[in-house]
Design a protein around this motif. Sequence first.
Motif, PDB file in Angstrom:
ATOM      1  N   SER A 399       0.824  -1.209   0.000  1.00 60.46           N
ATOM      2  CA  SER A 399       0.000   0.000   0.000  1.00 60.46           C
ATOM      3  C   SER A 399       0.860   1.261   0.000  1.00 60.46           C
ATOM      4  N   PHE A 400       1.946   1.237   0.790  1.00 55.67           N
ATOM      5  CA  PHE A 400       2.830   2.401   0.837  1.00 55.67           C
ATOM      6  C   PHE A 400       3.514   2.607  -0.508  1.00 55.67           C
ATOM      7  N   LEU A 401       3.925   1.508  -1.151  1.00 55.30           N
ATOM      8  CA  LEU A 401       4.522   1.610  -2.481  1.00 55.30           C
ATOM      9  C   LEU A 401       3.525   2.199  -3.477  1.00 55.30           C
ATOM     10  N   SER A 402       2.266   1.739  -3.439  1.00 49.72           N
ATOM     11  CA  SER A 402       1.235   2.269  -4.342  1.00 49.72           C
ATOM     12  C   SER A 402       1.043   3.768  -4.123  1.00 49.72           C
ATOM     13  N   MET A 403       1.059   4.194  -2.861  1.00 53.86           N
ATOM     14  CA  MET A 403       0.900   5.610  -2.555  1.00 53.86           C
ATOM     15  C   MET A 403       2.087   6.423  -3.085  1.00 53.86           C
ATOM     16  N   ILE A 404       3.306   5.909  -2.875  1.00 57.12           N
ATOM     17  CA  ILE A 404       4.500   6.605  -3.349  1.00 57.12           C
ATOM     18  C   ILE A 404       4.489   6.723  -4.866  1.00 57.12           C
ATOM     19  N   MET A 405       4.022   5.690  -5.559  1.00 56.92           N
ATOM     20  CA  MET A 405       3.956   5.731  -7.021  1.00 56.92           C
ATOM     21  C   MET A 405       3.055   6.864  -7.493  1.00 56.92           C
ATOM     22  N   MET A 406       1.896   7.033  -6.854  1.00 57.07           N
ATOM     23  CA  MET A 406       0.966   8.080  -7.257  1.00 57.07           C
ATOM     24  C   MET A 406       1.458   9.463  -6.842  1.00 57.07           C
ATOM     25  N   VAL A 407       2.086   9.561  -5.666  1.00 59.87           N
ATOM     26  CA  VAL A 407       2.645  10.852  -5.228  1.00 59.87           C
ATOM     27  C   VAL A 407       3.738  11.297  -6.191  1.00 59.87           C
ATOM     28  N   SER A 408       4.591  10.362  -6.581  1.00 61.30           N
ATOM     29  CA  SER A 408       5.668  10.685  -7.503  1.00 61.30           C
ATOM     30  C   SER A 408       5.118  11.149  -8.846  1.00 61.30           C
ATOM     31  N   MET A 409       4.042  10.501  -9.319  1.00 66.07           N
ATOM     32  CA  MET A 409       3.413  10.943 -10.565  1.00 66.07           C
ATOM     33  C   MET A 409       2.873  12.355 -10.430  1.00 66.07           C
ATOM     34  N   SER A 410       2.217  12.625  -9.303  1.00 65.80           N
ATOM     35  CA  SER A 410       1.656  13.950  -9.057  1.00 65.80           C
ATOM     36  C   SER A 410       2.744  15.023  -9.052  1.00 65.80           C
ATOM     37  N   ILE A 411       3.813  14.765  -8.295  1.00 68.22           N
ATOM     38  CA  ILE A 411       4.906  15.740  -8.215  1.00 68.22           C
ATOM     39  C   ILE A 411       5.631  15.844  -9.551  1.00 68.22           C
ATOM     40  N   GLY A 412       5.780  14.717 -10.260  1.00 67.66           N
ATOM     41  CA  GLY A 412       6.444  14.739 -11.555  1.00 67.66           C
ATOM     42  C   GLY A 412       5.711  15.599 -12.575  1.00 67.66           C
ATOM     43  N   VAL A 413       4.386  15.450 -12.643  1.00 64.68           N
ATOM     44  CA  VAL A 413       3.585  16.263 -13.567  1.00 64.68           C
ATOM     45  C   VAL A 413       3.634  17.733 -13.154  1.00 64.68           C
ATOM     46  N   ALA A 414       3.522  17.989 -11.842  1.00 67.28           N
ATOM     47  CA  ALA A 414       3.607  19.368 -11.355  1.00 67.28           C
ATOM     48  C   ALA A 414       4.960  19.986 -11.680  1.00 67.28           C
ATOM     49  N   LEU A 415       6.026  19.203 -11.497  1.00 67.31           N
ATOM     50  CA  LEU A 415       7.377  19.692 -11.787  1.00 67.31           C
ATOM     51  C   LEU A 415       7.547  19.971 -13.278  1.00 67.31           C
ATOM     52  N   ALA A 416       7.034  19.061 -14.125  1.00 67.17           N
ATOM     53  CA  ALA A 416       7.140  19.259 -15.574  1.00 67.17           C
ATOM     54  C   ALA A 416       6.405  20.532 -16.005  1.00 67.17           C
ATOM     55  N   GLY A 417       5.185  20.720 -15.486  1.00 66.79           N
ATOM     56  CA  GLY A 417       4.421  21.921 -15.828  1.00 66.79           C
ATOM     57  C   GLY A 417       5.106  23.194 -15.375  1.00 66.79           C
TER      58      GLY A 417
END
Length: 463
Positions: A399-417
């Motif tokens: 569950s923690f890995l799944s959460m980290i995967m989605m957080v990283s996607m969120s921050i990655g998209v925010a960082l790219a934008g």
Amino acid sequence: MNATPSHQALQPEFRLLVLLVSIGFFMQGLDTTIVNTAIPSMAAHLNEDPLNMHSVVVAYVLSVAACIPLSGWLADRFGVRNTYFSAIIIFTLASLGCGQSDSLNELLAYRVLQGIGGALLLPVGRLAMLKVIPRAQFLSAMSLMSLAGLIGPLIGPTLGGWLAEAATWHWIFLINIPMGILGCLITFKAMPNVTEPSVQRFDLWGFLLLVIAMAGLSLGIENFASTSLSLYWSLGLICAGLAAAVLYALHSHTHQNALFRSKLFNNRVYAIGIIGNFFARLGGNAMPFLIPLMLQVAFGFEPFVTGLMMIPTVLGSLASKPIIRPIIQRFGYRNVLLLNTLLVGACIASFALSGADTPLWLRALHFFIFGVLNSVQFVSMNTLTLKDLPQQDASSGNSFLSMIMMVSMSIGVALAGTLVNVFSAFFEAAQITSAFHATLICLGCINLITAMIFWRIPKDTAV
């Protein structure tokens, strides 16, 4: 030859349940990708700058990440059927709201609600299968369900581009409604309402600290280049996120009923895998958002053509599946992840060499290679992270890995934008292609940090 006891074929009485869970998996996977190719069309209709539309992706992914820790507790407390049915209702109604939105703020509110429903669909559906389907048939059930997860990302970008071009962008959300209705009708027939006799008290304070940490970091980075908000506001959000993360680390060490106990990180390989996953996915998970935006805004491609161009990436991911395990067995996790991390970073940065006149065959080959490398990266990281967890920590660790995967996607998209906006201001609007190219180089360089993390993998780590 008869199936072995551990790999029996799925019996007919469980097929409807697998179909139901597959519907939820498909809806969740589709909505993660279908928006990307329609963003410029959405921006034009809402009178927004397409370079500021990354919040549409961030809002959904961030709310998914925030609600993942809730899924297991809600299913145990109120039953898998009730929780799953509620998730479909929330997701479907939120999709209707997204399709009726006339402003960016209204759309973002419904995207958050949609993410809450999406966060419960896959974990609760998988939990229902685990509790209802006999272990001997579970592998067959998971294999069938995984097909739905592959179809969603495969058709998502193309379908999103076609709908934005042939109809309006609203339909990328409205198509969820018939699938949601079908899921609601099947739920009460296919899924029993299995509950747990005793459920621990929910760790509300820990949950709130995690939400503040994820939201603070993602929204702080997302608004860093905003002209309407002060720089101090973004820095304050980032500091609040970091402070909440530190407080949760202390909470997880002292609170007996914490959502994720600190003892998980006593496992060195798990700790390396989690940190490596976070940094590796910043660039890799930003690409499905950034590339369609570059193709349309900088190169002038139509939405449908843009969606078609994303198909080789998914095909590359599918083509790599049979070779990943033999490669890891031959060279080991450490060597594979060290080399592949650098190759993924170089591949991301090499997209800066492409332009509007890049030959179609070369662009398709480039996307295919990226799909292969990215798939090898994600599968290797995930299996390394979870492989040595003891049975009592497997559920919490996953569950923690799944959460980290989605957080990283969120921050990655925010960082790219944010990077695109920063470089756009630096290069000026006439050189928008240069802004995208500079962003790609920065995202690729993040993998140098990731390689240093994977350097810490013990050399004797067994496959």
